[in-house]
Every structure is written in C-alpha cells, then in structure tokens.
Design a protein around this motif. Structure first.
Motif, mmCIF file in Angstrom:
data_model
loop_
_atom_site.group_PDB
_atom_site.id
_atom_site.type_symbol
_atom_site.label_atom_id
_atom_site.label_comp_id
_atom_site.label_asym_id
_atom_site.label_seq_id
_atom_site.Cartn_x
_atom_site.Cartn_y
_atom_site.Cartn_z
ATOM 1 N N ARG A 191 0.832 -1.206 0.000
ATOM 2 C CA ARG A 191 0.000 0.000 0.000
ATOM 3 C C ARG A 191 0.867 1.256 0.000
ATOM 4 O O ARG A 191 0.529 2.258 -0.639
ATOM 5 C CB ARG A 191 -0.943 0.003 1.217
ATOM 6 C CG ARG A 191 -1.905 1.192 1.205
ATOM 7 C CD ARG A 191 -2.953 1.111 2.296
ATOM 8 N NE ARG A 191 -2.359 1.217 3.623
ATOM 9 C CZ ARG A 191 -3.059 1.113 4.756
ATOM 10 N NH1 ARG A 191 -4.363 0.870 4.724
ATOM 11 N NH2 ARG A 191 -2.457 1.214 5.929
ATOM 12 N N LYS A 211 -2.606 7.177 1.452
ATOM 13 C CA LYS A 211 -2.197 7.355 2.853
ATOM 14 C C LYS A 211 -1.191 8.499 2.921
ATOM 15 O O LYS A 211 0.018 8.304 3.029
ATOM 16 C CB LYS A 211 -1.637 6.056 3.436
ATOM 17 C CG LYS A 211 -1.716 6.009 4.948
ATOM 18 C CD LYS A 211 -1.616 4.598 5.470
ATOM 19 C CE LYS A 211 -1.430 4.541 6.981
ATOM 20 N NZ LYS A 211 -2.530 5.100 7.763
ATOM 21 N N GLU A 250 -15.759 6.847 6.942
ATOM 22 C CA GLU A 250 -14.846 6.117 7.831
ATOM 23 C C GLU A 250 -14.531 6.961 9.054
ATOM 24 O O GLU A 250 -14.957 8.112 9.147
ATOM 25 C CB GLU A 250 -13.555 5.754 7.086
ATOM 26 C CG GLU A 250 -12.761 6.970 6.632
ATOM 27 C CD GLU A 250 -11.434 6.622 5.938
ATOM 28 O OE1 GLU A 250 -10.910 5.529 6.137
ATOM 29 O OE2 GLU A 250 -10.924 7.499 5.207
ATOM 30 N N ILE A 262 -5.790 -2.091 6.019
ATOM 31 C CA ILE A 262 -5.272 -3.456 5.995
ATOM 32 C C ILE A 262 -6.059 -4.302 6.992
ATOM 33 O O ILE A 262 -6.366 -5.466 6.732
ATOM 34 C CB ILE A 262 -3.760 -3.470 6.340
ATOM 35 C CG1 ILE A 262 -2.971 -2.529 5.405
ATOM 36 C CG2 ILE A 262 -3.212 -4.887 6.283
ATOM 37 C CD1 ILE A 262 -3.066 -2.835 3.935
ATOM 38 N N THR A 263 -6.450 -3.696 8.113
ATOM 39 C CA THR A 263 -7.274 -4.407 9.097
ATOM 40 C C THR A 263 -8.648 -4.711 8.496
ATOM 41 O O THR A 263 -9.159 -5.819 8.635
ATOM 42 C CB THR A 263 -7.423 -3.555 10.370
ATOM 43 O OG1 THR A 263 -6.164 -2.951 10.676
ATOM 44 C CG2 THR A 263 -7.876 -4.387 11.550
ATOM 45 N N THR A 291 -4.913 -0.577 12.420
ATOM 46 C CA THR A 291 -3.704 -1.254 12.852
ATOM 47 C C THR A 291 -3.530 -1.148 14.364
ATOM 48 O O THR A 291 -3.245 -2.146 15.027
ATOM 49 C CB THR A 291 -2.503 -0.622 12.108
ATOM 50 O OG1 THR A 291 -2.668 -0.923 10.720
ATOM 51 C CG2 THR A 291 -1.184 -1.164 12.603
HETATM 52 N N1 PMP Z 1 -8.813 5.101 7.647
HETATM 53 C C1 PMP Z 1 -7.994 6.079 8.063
HETATM 54 C C2 PMP Z 1 -8.333 7.482 7.710
HETATM 55 C C3 PMP Z 1 -6.843 5.769 8.807
HETATM 56 O O1 PMP Z 1 -6.014 6.744 9.201
HETATM 57 C C4 PMP Z 1 -6.593 4.416 9.159
HETATM 58 C C5 PMP Z 1 -5.410 4.057 10.008
HETATM 59 N N2 PMP Z 1 -4.225 4.162 9.318
HETATM 60 C C6 PMP Z 1 -7.466 3.425 8.692
HETATM 61 C C7 PMP Z 1 -8.577 3.813 7.948
HETATM 62 C C8 PMP Z 1 -7.233 1.976 9.005
HETATM 63 O O2 PMP Z 1 -6.195 1.450 8.224
HETATM 64 P P1 PMP Z 1 -5.307 0.235 8.705
HETATM 65 O O3 PMP Z 1 -6.250 -0.868 9.092
HETATM 66 O O4 PMP Z 1 -4.489 -0.125 7.533
HETATM 67 O O5 PMP Z 1 -4.502 0.715 9.869
#
Ligand code: PMP
Length: 282
Positions: A50, A145, A177, A204-205, A241
């Motif tokens: 990613r 990201k 989200e 990723i989660t 995460t």
């Molecule tokens: N959405 C946003 C805006 C985030 O900052 C995060 C955390 N990084 C997530 C979703 C969740 O992503 P991940 O499961 O990859 O940490």
C-alpha cells in the motif's frame, strides 16, 4: 533507540531533517504504520504494498522493493528490542527550495522510520468506546495514505474534546470512515462496510476482517450505509492497525444495540486474534 534515516540506522538524536523537507512544508509524502507482535511485523507485505501504491498515486517514486523495506524495518525492530508496538515509516518527496510544483528527478525522497512500544488496547477492545458523528471535510483522495492529515486530526480533536475515542465521518448522509479507522456495522447478522473507493483508506485491518468473514461464513456486503443505518445498527465497530477491532457502543450519546459489544464483533475479534497468532506466534 535507533531510527531509520534514508536507509541507514542511526541514533534517534542524530536524525535531522531539513526545514525545507517537503513533508514538513507541504505534507507532501506518504506513510504507513505496522503492528509488531512478539517482535514480528503483522501483515507487513500488505502495508508495504500500500505504501508503494500511495507513492505511485502521487508520483513519488520509492526507490526500494518491499523486500528491502521489510529487511530495514526488521533490523530496526531487532536493534531496538521491540516486542510489542508499532513501526512508523514515511517517505517525503525530499528537500528542495520551496515551490509547489514537484522538484526534478535528482531530488531523492526522504525516508524516516522509528519504532514505538505500545500495548494492545485491551480495555477498549473488551468494553467498547464512544464516538461522535462529524461531516467529512477531507479531500477526494482519501485512498492515499498521505501525510496531510488536517481533516483527520480536526475530526479526532472534536471527538477528544467531548470525551469520545473516535469521530465517525459522513459525506451528507453516507458514512465514510473514522478519523483514523474504518467503520463497519452489523445488521441482522450481516456486516456492512464502505467499499474501497476514493472516499476511504482501504485499511489493511479492514481487508483482513473481510477475508475472515468470507472464510468463516459471516455475511458481508461492501456497500455504503447511512447515518441512520449506523445509529440503528445492531453492532458497530472500528478497525485499524492500532485499535485492531474496537467495538463502538455509543454514538452521539445514543447506545448501539444494547450498549455493549455484540456477538459478531466478538467473533471477529477472536478470529483476528487467531490470525495474529498464526503470523506472529502467541
Ligand atoms: N482510515 C484512516 C483514515 C486511517 O487513518 C486508518 C489508520 N491508518 C485506517 C482507515 C485503518 O487502516 P489500517 O487498518 O491499515 O490501519
């Protein structure tokens, strides 16, 4: 305590970046956060893929392979004796005299990374947390990201000010989200989560949870849901995460379901735990 600066491990106090680093001036760069359990990174390949994709989306060329990045991070984890925590890694577009347009190809991206010890959020995973609802004022490339997190941090601050753990964002009636997490609801035994479009970060989660649903016969629909659907849901949880799967038991002062974490959330938490153990040991 060792950190990574441009590919090499150095003492944290020695690590300096320029005041015209584009990450510092423009938020021009991309990042990742990876969990470490038992000294091992969880879903490292997915995170690093990613990261490279986020780089591509902003034409920031990351001059390392996933294998190289993984090896650097593993070395840092070992040097710092990190057992349980996270690694943070970012690439800025590099250092050059301030100018909005990108610098030439001779300017190399600046890589920084460090480790941090953090426990798992056991208490909130067990008991759930409160959230607020807030209009999503971010840009239309939330799939990247990006280091630019003003919209996210302003939303989180609003939650923090009201004693809440997360801010659930919506564009009009559609829930997108959390400020630093994805959000899913359960209604009549079925899981709903916003599709992986430009309006959310494809966590990723989130992906791991979707995989777990498919493998374990939990009905899943990747479709957008409304604020009303959210408030009327049987269960709501956030995923990230750091927060893993954290139940949301109250939104805008109203209890979700009976106000305590629900059975499907608990089931997914248990299966997620198994996935961690499988990859990182227990
Ligand atoms: N959405 C946003 C805006 C985030 O900052 C995060 C955390 N990084 C997530 C979703 C969740 O992503 P991940 O499961 O990859 O940490």
């Amino acid at each position: 305590e060792y950190v990574i600066l441009n590919g090499g491990l150095i003492e944290r106090s020695e690590a300096k970046v320029d005041i015209e680093d584009r990450g510092y001036q423009f938020g021009d760069g991309v990042y990742e956060v990876i969990r470490v359990y038992n000294g091992k990174m969880f879903t490292a390949d997915e995170h690093l893929e990613r990261l490279l994709e986020s780089g591509k989306k902003i034409e920031l060329n990351i001059p390392y392979s996933i294998g190289q990045l993984k090896q650097m991070l593993a070395e840092m984890i070992e040097r710092n004796n990190l057992e349980l925590g996270i690694v943070y890694m970012q690439f800025s577009r590099g250092t050059s005299p301030r100018n909005h347009a990108y610098p030439g190809a001779d300017v190399a991206p600046v890589l920084t990374a460090y480790t941090r010890e953090t426990s798992r959020p056991v208490e909130s995973m067990r008991n759930g947390v409160k959230a607020i609802l807030i209009e999503d004022i971010r840009w239309l490339r939330c799939d990247i990201k990006s280091l630019n997190l003003l919209g996210n941090i302003m939303a989180k601050q609003k939650a923090a000010q009201t004693g809440c753990f997360e801010a659930i964002q919506h564009r009009g009636n559609t829930v997108t989200e959390g400020s630093s997490s994805n959000v899913a609801i359960v209604k009549n035994g079925k899981l709903y989560t916003h599709p992986a479009t430009n309006l959310i970060l494809n966590g990723i989660t989130r992906r791991k949870i979707n995989e777990i649903c498919t493998e374990n016969g939990v009905a899943l629909e990747e479709s957008a849901f409304t604020k009303d659907d959210l408030l009327d849901a049987d269960e709501v949880f956030m995923s990230s995460t750091s927060a893993e799967i954290t139940p949301i038991t109250e939104i805008e002062g109203k209890p979700i379901g009976n106000g305590s974490p629900g059975p499907i959330t608990n089931k997914l938490q248990n299966l997620f735990e198994e996935a961690i153990e499988k990859q990182c040991g227990s």
